[in-house]
Design a protein around this motif. Structure first.
Motif, PDB file in Angstrom:
ATOM      1  N   GLU A  11      59.721  72.926 -10.775  1.00  0.00           N
ATOM      2  CA  GLU A  11      58.977  71.613 -10.881  1.00  0.00           C
ATOM      3  C   GLU A  11      60.016  70.570 -11.576  1.00  0.00           C
ATOM      4  OE1 GLU A  11      54.605  70.849 -11.290  1.00  0.00           O
ATOM      5  OE2 GLU A  11      55.354  70.030 -13.105  1.00  0.00           O
ATOM      6  N   LEU A  12      60.339  69.391 -10.928  1.00  0.00           N
ATOM      7  CA  LEU A  12      61.078  68.254 -11.540  1.00  0.00           C
ATOM      8  C   LEU A  12      60.327  67.038 -11.738  1.00  0.00           C
ATOM      9  CD1 LEU A  12      64.529  69.533  -9.690  1.00  0.00           C
ATOM     10  CD2 LEU A  12      63.773  70.130 -12.062  1.00  0.00           C
ATOM     11  N   VAL A  13      60.793  66.505 -12.615  1.00  0.00           N
ATOM     12  CA  VAL A  13      60.489  65.091 -12.820  1.00  0.00           C
ATOM     13  C   VAL A  13      61.781  64.398 -13.037  1.00  0.00           C
ATOM     14  CG1 VAL A  13      59.216  63.168 -13.958  1.00  0.00           C
ATOM     15  CG2 VAL A  13      58.142  65.468 -13.618  1.00  0.00           C
ATOM     16  N   LEU A  14      62.150  63.440 -11.991  1.00  0.00           N
ATOM     17  CA  LEU A  14      63.342  62.842 -12.027  1.00  0.00           C
ATOM     18  C   LEU A  14      62.959  61.289 -11.958  1.00  0.00           C
ATOM     19  CD1 LEU A  14      65.039  64.932  -9.346  1.00  0.00           C
ATOM     20  CD2 LEU A  14      65.245  65.304 -11.604  1.00  0.00           C
ATOM     21  N   ASP A  50      58.958  71.271  -6.501  1.00  0.00           N
ATOM     22  CA  ASP A  50      58.064  70.167  -6.312  1.00  0.00           C
ATOM     23  C   ASP A  50      58.905  69.289  -7.108  1.00  0.00           C
ATOM     24  OD1 ASP A  50      55.757  71.322  -5.051  1.00  0.00           O
ATOM     25  OD2 ASP A  50      55.018  72.281  -6.782  1.00  0.00           O
ATOM     26  N   ILE A  51      59.231  68.090  -6.546  1.00  0.00           N
ATOM     27  CA  ILE A  51      59.965  67.242  -7.192  1.00  0.00           C
ATOM     28  C   ILE A  51      59.039  66.065  -7.425  1.00  0.00           C
ATOM     29  CG2 ILE A  51      62.083  65.496  -6.959  1.00  0.00           C
ATOM     30  CD1 ILE A  51      63.313  67.917  -5.280  1.00  0.00           C
ATOM     31  N   TYR A  52      59.015  65.249  -8.288  1.00  0.00           N
ATOM     32  CA  TYR A  52      58.407  63.991  -8.776  1.00  0.00           C
ATOM     33  C   TYR A  52      59.481  62.934  -9.136  1.00  0.00           C
ATOM     34  CZ  TYR A  52      54.357  67.145  -8.885  1.00  0.00           C
ATOM     35  OH  TYR A  52      53.281  68.157  -8.636  1.00  0.00           O
ATOM     36  N   GLU A  53      59.043  61.752  -9.006  1.00  0.00           N
ATOM     37  CA  GLU A  53      59.897  60.527  -9.300  1.00  0.00           C
ATOM     38  C   GLU A  53      59.189  59.630 -10.104  1.00  0.00           C
ATOM     39  OE1 GLU A  53      62.812  57.655  -6.899  1.00  0.00           O
ATOM     40  OE2 GLU A  53      60.919  57.945  -5.805  1.00  0.00           O
ATOM     41  N   THR A  54      59.785  59.298 -11.224  1.00  0.00           N
ATOM     42  CA  THR A  54      59.137  58.167 -12.370  1.00  0.00           C
ATOM     43  C   THR A  54      60.125  57.124 -12.081  1.00  0.00           C
ATOM     44  OG1 THR A  54      58.307  57.971 -14.107  1.00  0.00           O
ATOM     45  CG2 THR A  54      60.220  59.345 -14.215  1.00  0.00           C
ATOM     46  N   SER A  55      59.645  56.032 -12.348  1.00  0.00           N
ATOM     47  CA  SER A  55      60.083  54.560 -12.743  1.00  0.00           C
ATOM     48  C   SER A  55      60.417  54.443 -14.339  1.00  0.00           C
ATOM     49  CB  SER A  55      59.398  53.526 -12.201  1.00  0.00           C
ATOM     50  OG  SER A  55      58.168  53.327 -12.749  1.00  0.00           O
ATOM     51  N   GLU A  56      59.874  55.409 -15.183  1.00  0.00           N
ATOM     52  CA  GLU A  56      59.788  55.277 -16.603  1.00  0.00           C
ATOM     53  C   GLU A  56      61.428  55.907 -16.833  1.00  0.00           C
ATOM     54  OE1 GLU A  56      57.619  57.017 -20.470  1.00  0.00           O
ATOM     55  OE2 GLU A  56      56.529  57.288 -18.544  1.00  0.00           O
ATOM     56  N   PRO A  57      61.926  55.076 -17.795  1.00  0.00           N
ATOM     57  CA  PRO A  57      63.209  55.560 -18.247  1.00  0.00           C
ATOM     58  C   PRO A  57      63.290  56.884 -19.175  1.00  0.00           C
ATOM     59  CG  PRO A  57      62.536  53.712 -19.583  1.00  0.00           C
ATOM     60  CD  PRO A  57      61.529  53.951 -18.414  1.00  0.00           C
ATOM     61  N   THR A 117      73.170  64.488   0.298  1.00  0.00           N
ATOM     62  CA  THR A 117      72.300  64.342   1.559  1.00  0.00           C
ATOM     63  C   THR A 117      71.507  65.328   2.086  1.00  0.00           C
ATOM     64  OG1 THR A 117      73.425  62.200   1.812  1.00  0.00           O
ATOM     65  CG2 THR A 117      71.524  62.762   3.536  1.00  0.00           C
ATOM     66  N   ASP A 118      72.281  66.334   2.638  1.00  0.00           N
ATOM     67  CA  ASP A 118      71.553  67.507   3.185  1.00  0.00           C
ATOM     68  C   ASP A 118      71.113  68.434   2.127  1.00  0.00           C
ATOM     69  OD1 ASP A 118      72.661  66.555   5.567  1.00  0.00           O
ATOM     70  OD2 ASP A 118      74.303  67.708   5.559  1.00  0.00           O
ATOM     71  N   GLY A 119      71.795  68.759   1.136  1.00  0.00           N
ATOM     72  CA  GLY A 119      71.400  69.493   0.243  1.00  0.00           C
ATOM     73  C   GLY A 119      70.324  69.330  -0.572  1.00  0.00           C
ATOM     74  N   PHE A 120      70.096  67.878  -0.957  1.00  0.00           N
ATOM     75  CA  PHE A 120      68.538  67.331  -1.423  1.00  0.00           C
ATOM     76  C   PHE A 120      67.568  67.253  -0.451  1.00  0.00           C
ATOM     77  CE2 PHE A 120      65.881  63.880  -2.861  1.00  0.00           C
ATOM     78  CZ  PHE A 120      65.794  64.290  -4.323  1.00  0.00           C
ATOM     79  N   ALA A 121      67.786  66.940   0.656  1.00  0.00           N
ATOM     80  CA  ALA A 121      66.858  66.887   2.015  1.00  0.00           C
ATOM     81  C   ALA A 121      66.123  68.648   2.097  1.00  0.00           C
ATOM     82  CB  ALA A 121      67.175  66.811   3.045  1.00  0.00           C
ATOM     83  N   VAL A 155      67.017  60.573  -8.157  1.00  0.00           N
ATOM     84  CA  VAL A 155      66.815  60.699  -6.970  1.00  0.00           C
ATOM     85  C   VAL A 155      67.635  59.812  -6.061  1.00  0.00           C
ATOM     86  CG1 VAL A 155      64.978  60.533  -5.361  1.00  0.00           C
ATOM     87  CG2 VAL A 155      64.395  61.313  -7.577  1.00  0.00           C
ATOM     88  N   ASP A 156      67.927  58.636  -6.384  1.00  0.00           N
ATOM     89  CA  ASP A 156      68.737  57.816  -5.424  1.00  0.00           C
ATOM     90  C   ASP A 156      70.347  58.433  -5.329  1.00  0.00           C
ATOM     91  OD1 ASP A 156      66.899  55.970  -4.812  1.00  0.00           O
ATOM     92  OD2 ASP A 156      67.480  54.462  -6.294  1.00  0.00           O
ATOM     93  N   ALA A 157      70.907  58.913  -6.672  1.00  0.00           N
ATOM     94  CA  ALA A 157      72.174  59.395  -6.469  1.00  0.00           C
ATOM     95  C   ALA A 157      72.143  60.903  -5.767  1.00  0.00           C
ATOM     96  CB  ALA A 157      72.459  59.645  -8.110  1.00  0.00           C
TER      97      ALA A 157
END
Length: 105
Positions: free
Chosen positions: A13-16, A42-49, A29-33, A21-23
């Motif tokens: 599980e990752l929180v990025l 499970d990948i989570y994205e946060t706007s918190e620095p 592209t293919d590997g991240f997909a 995530v954008d990078a």
């Protein structure tokens, strides 16, 4: 990471941050997909620095946690520890970031 998730059957599980995530999407592209679609990841994205990376690795006989601190020139410091105090702190910090994140599933 791909081999670990695909070959080792390890739940991950990752929180990025949004910028990470954008990078990853732009650079791999293919590997991240492929990783995003993996059953054991499970990948989570946060706007918190995030000013440091936190991780915890659990096995049947041991739990180890750590943090990595970055500077403009790269890794500035690393702490790895298997004490209950470190593991508890790392879990609490991770959960704090996860609460502010959204799942990418």
């Amino acid at each position: 990471m791909t081999r670990l998730v695909e070959d080792e059957d390890v739940d991950t599980e990752l929180v990025l941050t949004e910028s990470v995530v954008d990078a990853l999407r732009e650079t791999y592209t293919d590997g991240f997909a492929k990783l995003s679609a993996a059953d054991d990841l499970d990948i989570y994205e946060t706007s918190e620095p995030m000013h440091y990376a936190i991780w915890t690795a659990e096995s049947p006989d041991r739990t180890v946690s750590g943090m990595v601190v970055y500077s403009d020139s790269g890794v500035a410091g690393v702490i790895n520890n298997d004490t209950e105090a470190m593991n508890e702190w790392a879990r609490e910090e991770y959960e704090r970031y996860k609460r502010s994140a959204r799942s990418l599933d």
